[in-house]
Design a protein around this motif. Structure first.
Motif, mmCIF file in Angstrom:
data_model
loop_
_atom_site.group_PDB
_atom_site.id
_atom_site.type_symbol
_atom_site.label_atom_id
_atom_site.label_comp_id
_atom_site.label_asym_id
_atom_site.label_seq_id
_atom_site.Cartn_x
_atom_site.Cartn_y
_atom_site.Cartn_z
ATOM 1 N N LYS A 56 0.779 -1.242 0.000
ATOM 2 C CA LYS A 56 0.000 0.000 0.000
ATOM 3 C C LYS A 56 0.807 1.287 0.000
ATOM 4 O O LYS A 56 0.329 2.296 -0.495
ATOM 5 C CB LYS A 56 -1.016 0.006 1.144
ATOM 6 N N TRP A 57 2.031 1.273 0.522
ATOM 7 C CA TRP A 57 2.715 2.563 0.699
ATOM 8 C C TRP A 57 3.361 3.166 -0.532
ATOM 9 O O TRP A 57 3.375 4.389 -0.675
ATOM 10 C CB TRP A 57 3.670 2.503 1.890
ATOM 11 N N PRO A 58 3.915 2.368 -1.447
ATOM 12 C CA PRO A 58 4.514 3.023 -2.630
ATOM 13 C C PRO A 58 3.509 3.936 -3.361
ATOM 14 O O PRO A 58 3.849 5.063 -3.720
ATOM 15 C CB PRO A 58 4.965 1.839 -3.497
ATOM 16 N N GLN A 59 2.269 3.478 -3.512
ATOM 17 C CA GLN A 59 1.256 4.308 -4.185
ATOM 18 C C GLN A 59 0.901 5.544 -3.351
ATOM 19 O O GLN A 59 0.771 6.641 -3.876
ATOM 20 C CB GLN A 59 -0.027 3.508 -4.445
ATOM 21 N N LEU A 60 0.727 5.328 -2.040
ATOM 22 C CA LEU A 60 0.385 6.473 -1.179
ATOM 23 C C LEU A 60 1.512 7.510 -1.177
ATOM 24 O O LEU A 60 1.267 8.712 -1.154
ATOM 25 C CB LEU A 60 0.110 5.988 0.250
ATOM 26 N N ARG A 61 2.738 7.027 -1.217
ATOM 27 C CA ARG A 61 3.876 7.948 -1.212
ATOM 28 C C ARG A 61 3.954 8.796 -2.482
ATOM 29 O O ARG A 61 4.493 9.898 -2.465
ATOM 30 C CB ARG A 61 5.179 7.167 -1.074
ATOM 31 N N GLU A 62 3.435 8.248 -3.587
ATOM 32 C CA GLU A 62 3.434 9.044 -4.816
ATOM 33 C C GLU A 62 2.601 10.301 -4.639
ATOM 34 O O GLU A 62 2.907 11.355 -5.181
ATOM 35 C CB GLU A 62 2.894 8.218 -5.986
ATOM 36 N N LYS A 63 1.538 10.176 -3.865
ATOM 37 C CA LYS A 63 0.667 11.329 -3.618
ATOM 38 C C LYS A 63 1.147 12.185 -2.460
ATOM 39 O O LYS A 63 0.944 13.394 -2.447
ATOM 40 C CB LYS A 63 -0.746 10.818 -3.277
ATOM 41 N N TYR A 64 1.734 11.538 -1.465
ATOM 42 C CA TYR A 64 2.165 12.242 -0.245
ATOM 43 C C TYR A 64 3.652 11.965 -0.064
ATOM 44 O O TYR A 64 4.044 10.992 0.578
ATOM 45 C CB TYR A 64 1.369 11.759 0.962
ATOM 46 N N ASP A 65 4.479 12.815 -0.650
ATOM 47 C CA ASP A 65 5.902 12.468 -0.718
ATOM 48 C C ASP A 65 6.674 12.798 0.564
ATOM 49 O O ASP A 65 7.852 12.496 0.671
ATOM 50 C CB ASP A 65 6.570 13.099 -1.948
ATOM 51 N N ASP A 66 5.991 13.410 1.529
ATOM 52 C CA ASP A 66 6.698 13.741 2.771
ATOM 53 C C ASP A 66 6.337 12.794 3.923
ATOM 54 O O ASP A 66 6.514 13.115 5.093
ATOM 55 C CB ASP A 66 6.419 15.197 3.176
ATOM 56 N N VAL A 67 5.819 11.608 3.555
ATOM 57 C CA VAL A 67 5.486 10.615 4.580
ATOM 58 C C VAL A 67 6.758 10.058 5.212
ATOM 59 O O VAL A 67 7.784 9.908 4.554
ATOM 60 C CB VAL A 67 4.673 9.462 3.936
ATOM 61 N N GLU A 68 6.677 9.775 6.527
ATOM 62 C CA GLU A 68 7.775 9.087 7.214
ATOM 63 C C GLU A 68 7.231 7.751 7.704
ATOM 64 O O GLU A 68 6.317 7.710 8.516
ATOM 65 C CB GLU A 68 8.235 9.960 8.392
ATOM 66 N N LEU A 69 7.795 6.672 7.170
ATOM 67 C CA LEU A 69 7.244 5.346 7.451
ATOM 68 C C LEU A 69 8.150 4.544 8.389
ATOM 69 O O LEU A 69 9.348 4.411 8.147
ATOM 70 C CB LEU A 69 7.050 4.606 6.117
ATOM 71 N N HIS A 70 7.538 4.034 9.462
ATOM 72 C CA HIS A 70 8.282 3.306 10.500
ATOM 73 C C HIS A 70 7.915 1.824 10.488
ATOM 74 O O HIS A 70 6.729 1.489 10.520
ATOM 75 C CB HIS A 70 7.936 3.877 11.887
ATOM 76 N N LEU A 71 8.918 0.960 10.487
ATOM 77 C CA LEU A 71 8.667 -0.472 10.660
ATOM 78 C C LEU A 71 8.705 -0.786 12.151
ATOM 79 O O LEU A 71 9.723 -0.589 12.821
ATOM 80 C CB LEU A 71 9.714 -1.319 9.920
ATOM 81 N N ILE A 72 7.577 -1.284 12.671
ATOM 82 C CA ILE A 72 7.485 -1.538 14.111
ATOM 83 C C ILE A 72 7.307 -3.019 14.428
ATOM 84 O O ILE A 72 7.136 -3.384 15.585
ATOM 85 C CB ILE A 72 6.332 -0.716 14.747
#
Ligand SMILES: *Cc1c(COP(=O)(O)O)cnc(C)c1O
Length: 224
Positions: A64-80
């Motif tokens: 899900k995140w590669p597509q979301l990042r295309e729209k919101y390029d300032d996302v910070e994604l954490h693996l928890i």
């Protein structure tokens, strides 16, 4: 109530706890834990300005995140969630921060991948504060050695420590223990506190809280 009002409530609660604990405004970062929720649901939270998210599975995040990042390029994604070394490549490519370094093999694999991909991630070591046999993380007694292995032998910058207290215990002593280990190792960031206990975690010095269900609702029958 809507997801965006849940988010607003959580942010308000964080601000109040910062104040009560005599801590600076904005000293606690909220990681919105979006595991099991689909891209459309996640986007509701992105639309109202949240940019820091947590996922516990590499595979799911990849979906899900590669597509979301295309729209919101300032996302910070954490693996928890726990990381297998055969997923290190994907994890380094997808995430900005990893909270779950918990053995030498993973630390080495992350280092190799960061070099290959010329990408520097924020790294946290998971500490198994309750010494639970089924739980991931470095045992408290081994923490100092492991931290120095990462820092000195591998040359990794360790940004913080993370813990998940036993679910049936008062989390407070676990938060205190994490803070103590961080302090004596000169590590600044503390990833601790979830929907049920983030208030206490902030009192005890959390700088990142990982909140899922209080924002997105119950994961109930969903797996993981
Ligand atoms: C799912 C999860 C969270 C969020 O839990 P909630 O109780 O839904 O807030 C936090 N940390 C980790 C490691 C998780 O896997």
């Amino acid at each position: 109530m809507s997801i965006s009002s849940h988010l607003a409530e959580v942010k308000q609660a964080i601000a109040e706890c910062e104040k009560e604990a005599g801590r600076e405004d904005g000293s606690v970062s909220l990681i919105a834990v979006s595991k099991t929720f689909d891209a459309d649901t996640v986007e509701k939270v992105l639309k109202v300005g949240q940019r820091v998210f947590g996922e516990n599975k590499v595979q799911e995040a990849k979906g899900k995140w590669p597509q979301l990042r295309e729209k919101y390029d300032d996302v910070e994604l954490h693996l928890i969630g726990p990381l297998q070394s055969n997923k290190a490549k994907d994890a380094v490519a997808l995430f900005d921060v990893i909270h779950t370094i918990d053995r030498k093999k993973i630390a080495r694999a992350i280092r190799v991948e960061m070099e290959k991909q010329s990408k520097e991630l924020g790294l946290f070591i998971q500490i198994n504060t309750g010494a639970e046999p089924q739980k991931a993380g470095i045992l408290p007694d081994d923490a100092d050695d492991f931290i120095s292995f990462c820092q000195v032998e591998l040359g990794l910058g360790i940004r913080g420590l993370m813990c998940i207290p036993p679910f049936d215990e008062d989390p407070k002593p676990h938060f205190k223990l994490l803070r103590k280990i961080a302090k004596r190792n000169d590590i600044r960031e503390l990833s601790m506190g979830m929907s049920s206990d983030f208030r206490e975690a902030i009192k005890q010095g959390a700088t990142y809280v990982r909140v899922g269900s209080a924002i997105f609702g119950d994961r109930k029958k969903k797996l993981a």
